[in-house]
Scaffold this motif. Structure first.
Motif, PDB file in Angstrom:
ATOM      1  N   SER A  92       0.837  -1.195   0.000  1.00  0.00           N
ATOM      2  CA  SER A  92       0.000   0.000   0.000  1.00  0.00           C
ATOM      3  C   SER A  92       0.880   1.256   0.000  1.00  0.00           C
ATOM      4  CB  SER A  92      -0.892   0.015   1.238  1.00  0.00           C
ATOM      5  OG  SER A  92      -0.101   0.254   2.394  1.00  0.00           O
ATOM      6  N   PRO A  93       0.304   2.416  -0.333  1.00  0.00           N
ATOM      7  CA  PRO A  93       1.070   3.662  -0.261  1.00  0.00           C
ATOM      8  C   PRO A  93       1.618   3.935   1.142  1.00  0.00           C
ATOM      9  CG  PRO A  93      -0.903   4.010  -1.575  1.00  0.00           C
ATOM     10  CD  PRO A  93      -1.007   2.628  -0.965  1.00  0.00           C
ATOM     11  N   GLU A  94       0.856   3.593   2.179  1.00  0.00           N
ATOM     12  CA  GLU A  94       1.333   3.785   3.557  1.00  0.00           C
ATOM     13  C   GLU A  94       2.532   2.879   3.836  1.00  0.00           C
ATOM     14  OE1 GLU A  94      -0.140   2.894   8.071  1.00  0.00           O
ATOM     15  OE2 GLU A  94      -1.652   3.643   6.681  1.00  0.00           O
ATOM     16  N   GLU A  95       2.448   1.628   3.388  1.00  0.00           N
ATOM     17  CA  GLU A  95       3.569   0.705   3.563  1.00  0.00           C
ATOM     18  C   GLU A  95       4.785   1.179   2.769  1.00  0.00           C
ATOM     19  OE1 GLU A  95       1.473  -3.632   4.259  1.00  0.00           O
ATOM     20  OE2 GLU A  95       1.471  -2.810   2.230  1.00  0.00           O
ATOM     21  N   GLU A  96       4.557   1.673   1.590  1.00  0.00           N
ATOM     22  CA  GLU A  96       5.650   2.193   0.768  1.00  0.00           C
ATOM     23  C   GLU A  96       6.360   3.337   1.483  1.00  0.00           C
ATOM     24  OE1 GLU A  96       6.492   4.190  -3.628  1.00  0.00           O
ATOM     25  OE2 GLU A  96       4.439   3.728  -3.042  1.00  0.00           O
ATOM     26  N   SER A  97       5.583   4.200   2.122  1.00  0.00           N
ATOM     27  CA  SER A  97       6.149   5.318   2.873  1.00  0.00           C
ATOM     28  C   SER A  97       7.025   4.826   4.014  1.00  0.00           C
ATOM     29  CB  SER A  97       5.014   6.195   3.398  1.00  0.00           C
ATOM     30  OG  SER A  97       5.525   7.230   4.181  1.00  0.00           O
ATOM     31  N   CYS A  98       6.563   3.806   4.738  1.00  0.00           N
ATOM     32  CA  CYS A  98       7.346   3.238   5.837  1.00  0.00           C
ATOM     33  C   CYS A  98       8.621   2.580   5.323  1.00  0.00           C
ATOM     34  CB  CYS A  98       6.516   2.207   6.610  1.00  0.00           C
ATOM     35  SG  CYS A  98       5.139   2.907   7.526  1.00  0.00           S
ATOM     36  N   LEU A  99       8.507   1.823   4.249  1.00  0.00           N
ATOM     37  CA  LEU A  99       9.664   1.148   3.675  1.00  0.00           C
ATOM     38  C   LEU A  99      10.690   2.160   3.180  1.00  0.00           C
ATOM     39  CD1 LEU A  99      11.112  -1.417   2.841  1.00  0.00           C
ATOM     40  CD2 LEU A  99       9.701  -1.482   0.782  1.00  0.00           C
ATOM     41  N   LEU A 100      10.226   3.191   2.513  1.00  0.00           N
ATOM     42  CA  LEU A 100      11.122   4.229   2.010  1.00  0.00           C
ATOM     43  C   LEU A 100      11.794   4.979   3.162  1.00  0.00           C
ATOM     44  CD1 LEU A 100      12.310   5.535  -0.462  1.00  0.00           C
ATOM     45  CD2 LEU A 100      10.373   7.095  -0.509  1.00  0.00           C
ATOM     46  N   ALA A 101      11.055   5.236   4.234  1.00  0.00           N
ATOM     47  CA  ALA A 101      11.634   5.897   5.408  1.00  0.00           C
ATOM     48  C   ALA A 101      12.745   5.032   5.999  1.00  0.00           C
ATOM     49  CB  ALA A 101      10.558   6.173   6.455  1.00  0.00           C
ATOM     50  N   TYR A 102      12.503   3.730   6.084  1.00  0.00           N
ATOM     51  CA  TYR A 102      13.512   2.821   6.626  1.00  0.00           C
ATOM     52  C   TYR A 102      14.745   2.771   5.720  1.00  0.00           C
ATOM     53  CZ  TYR A 102      15.926  -1.325   8.186  1.00  0.00           C
ATOM     54  OH  TYR A 102      16.897  -2.187   8.618  1.00  0.00           O
ATOM     55  N   LEU A 103      14.543   2.592   4.423  1.00  0.00           N
ATOM     56  CA  LEU A 103      15.667   2.521   3.482  1.00  0.00           C
ATOM     57  C   LEU A 103      16.473   3.818   3.483  1.00  0.00           C
ATOM     58  CD1 LEU A 103      13.885   0.767   0.481  1.00  0.00           C
ATOM     59  CD2 LEU A 103      15.541  -0.257   2.052  1.00  0.00           C
ATOM     60  N   THR A 104      15.782   4.950   3.527  1.00  0.00           N
ATOM     61  CA  THR A 104      16.448   6.252   3.550  1.00  0.00           C
ATOM     62  C   THR A 104      17.279   6.402   4.820  1.00  0.00           C
ATOM     63  OG1 THR A 104      14.679   7.236   2.246  1.00  0.00           O
ATOM     64  CG2 THR A 104      16.054   8.746   3.500  1.00  0.00           C
ATOM     65  N   THR A 105      16.693   6.022   5.943  1.00  0.00           N
ATOM     66  CA  THR A 105      17.386   6.161   7.226  1.00  0.00           C
ATOM     67  C   THR A 105      18.617   5.258   7.283  1.00  0.00           C
ATOM     68  OG1 THR A 105      15.295   6.723   8.290  1.00  0.00           O
ATOM     69  CG2 THR A 105      17.097   6.046   9.726  1.00  0.00           C
ATOM     70  N   VAL A 106      18.465   4.011   6.847  1.00  0.00           N
ATOM     71  CA  VAL A 106      19.603   3.089   6.849  1.00  0.00           C
ATOM     72  C   VAL A 106      20.693   3.604   5.903  1.00  0.00           C
ATOM     73  CG1 VAL A 106      20.385   0.772   6.215  1.00  0.00           C
ATOM     74  CG2 VAL A 106      18.301   1.055   7.550  1.00  0.00           C
ATOM     75  N   SER A 107      20.298   4.099   4.753  1.00  0.00           N
ATOM     76  CA  SER A 107      21.272   4.604   3.783  1.00  0.00           C
ATOM     77  C   SER A 107      22.099   5.748   4.345  1.00  0.00           C
ATOM     78  CB  SER A 107      20.558   5.069   2.507  1.00  0.00           C
ATOM     79  OG  SER A 107      19.963   3.981   1.863  1.00  0.00           O
ATOM     80  N   LYS A 108      21.501   6.547   5.217  1.00  0.00           N
ATOM     81  CA  LYS A 108      22.184   7.704   5.780  1.00  0.00           C
ATOM     82  C   LYS A 108      22.873   7.425   7.118  1.00  0.00           C
ATOM     83  CE  LYS A 108      19.145  11.051   3.564  1.00  0.00           C
ATOM     84  NZ  LYS A 108      18.185  12.129   3.784  1.00  0.00           N
TER      85      LYS A 108
END
Length: 119
Positions: A94-110
């Motif tokens: 879902s779009p909400e799940e996508e937002s959570c996944l992207l937040a996690y990937l972004t945070t880990v990347s940084k």
């Protein structure tokens, strides 16, 4: 019971060694592939629950089809530009799940990569 000839044992050992060599590089611990939220949450202002959900999605949905990859193996641009758009469609999140996944990937990347302590 017949003993196995030495030449056959040698071939079997060589095959086993080749398989082991081929498989070991792809073996990555879950904690290496997807950093636990406590390690990344302190480095971010993101909502802790959102990051937990993102990690859970990464380890659940993403690893249904392939083994977990070390997130930092790819740049944030790779995740947002190439990987996420196609994987979101395939995994039907879902779009909400996508937002959570992207937040996690972004945070880990940084997040700086933890350095193992040598004794």
């Amino acid at each position: 019971m017949h003993p196995i000839p030495p030449a056959k044992l040698f071939r079997l050992g060589a095959v086993f060694a080749a398989l082991l060599t081929a498989l070991l590089p792809s073996c990555v611990s879950i904690e290496t592939a997807a950093l636990p939220v406590p390690l990344v949450a302190s480095a971010s202002q993101q909502n802790y629950q959102q990051l937990r959900t993102g990690r859970k999605l990464y380890l659940g949905k993403c690893t249904k089809c392939h083994s977990p990859e070390v997130i930092k193996k790819f740049s944030l641009e790779d995740w947002t530009g190439d990987i996420m758009p196609s994987m979101v469609k395939k995994s039907k999140i879902s779009p909400e799940e996508e937002s959570c996944l992207l937040a996690y990937l972004t945070t880990v990347s940084k997040t700086p990569t933890p350095v193992p302590i040598k004794s």
